[in-house]
Design a protein around this motif. Structure first.
Motif: not given
Length: 290
Positions: A215-225
């Motif tokens: 998951f991420s928001t805006a243009n941030d890289d996806l991270l494992q959550v």
């Protein structure tokens, strides 16, 4: 056990050597929209979305969606100049005589219910954004993204918002990702913030019946959550992206009984809808091509 947005970055899961830093994975389907397309193009058969399902009786998709400028695109749209899509519901959004629901949903064109998108190991990508001009009525429950089994008996996962039926929803302005509805497991939740895309990558291992969320928001890289979580993915089926608004004051058959207000004019914006083959561990975490 479920995980909230505050837990981002705490899990190790897949080896980072197997995660693609950019879009380098083999695609199973690609439902991102080129800027030269118009809403009317989705009224006829096309290779992006099914042109028959899911929308109100007598409607066509140009009445249930709008294409937005590429400059407003999500994480996996911007670099390719691709357009996000606004999915709309109204009083006329009654599908298949389900008079207590209001529905408009997009299904990838190649996803026929028994195709390879629900076999092996796949990663489903999508981004979702509030439509501030057509806000949802959060006293209702909404399904925004879900996999419906081929026999229509369950959803193997579902992204919801609003006041969840049968639960004490602390904050209805939240995105809640549930696993198989037969089990009711909440996998992940995060506040549904205005003005930014919420980007999801859901790793689905149909052989092992597990699910993992990035998951991420805006243009941030996806991270494992989340960790890799057990979740019954059997039954194949079709992926839905849109607005399924459930009634309030329902009893018995929820598709037939319950209250909906008059004058519905609501919407949700989607971007970056595609699916990768992750059998070799490949998952795109950023749109940047290196």
């Amino acid at each position: 056990m479920f995980y909230s947005h505050s837990r981002i970055g705490l899990f190790l899961g897949l080896s980072s050597s197997l995660l693609a830093l950019a879009q380098e994975c083999t695609l199973q389907f690609d439902s991102r929209i080129d800027a030269d397309l118009a809403a009317v193009d989705f009224n006829d058969p096309n290779d992006i979305f099914n042109n028959q399902f899911v929308l109100g009786q007598g409607l066509v998709f140009s009445q249930a969606l709008r294409l937005l400028p590429a400059a407003a695109g999500s994480l996996f749209d911007i670099e390719g100049g691709l357009e996000p899509v606004q999915v709309l519901i109204s009083d006329d959004s009654i599908f298949n005589d389900q008079v207590a629901f209001r529905r408009a949903e997009l299904i990838p064109a190649s996803n026929d219910g028994t195709d390879a998108s629900t076999q092996g190991v796949k990663t489903l990508h999508f981004s979702v954004l509030k439509d501030l001009q057509r806000p949802l009525n959060l006293s209702h429950e909404y399904q925004l993204v879900f996999l419906e089994s081929a026999d229509f008996s369950t959803n193997q996962f579902v992204l919801k918002t609003g006041t969840i039926l049968g639960q004490n929803t602390a904050d209805p302005d939240t995105l809640q990702l549930f696993g198989n509805l037969n089990d009711g497991q909440l996998l992940f939740s995060t506040p549904f913030l205005p003005g930014v895309f919420h980007n999801f990558a859901i790793l689905l291992d149909f052989d092992a019946s597990t699910t993992q969320v990035f998951f991420s928001t805006a243009n941030d890289d996806l991270l494992q959550v989340t960790d890799v979580l057990q979740n019954d993915l059997s039954g194949q089926g079709q992926f839905h992206f849109g607005v399924l608004k459930k009634p309030v004051n329902s009893a018995g058959d929820i598709t037939q009984n319950g209250d909906q207000p008059d004058g519905i004019d609501e919407g949700i914006i989607f971007g970056g809808i595609f699916q990768e083959d992750s059998a070799d561990g490949c998952i795109s975490l950023t749109a940047n091509v290196e």
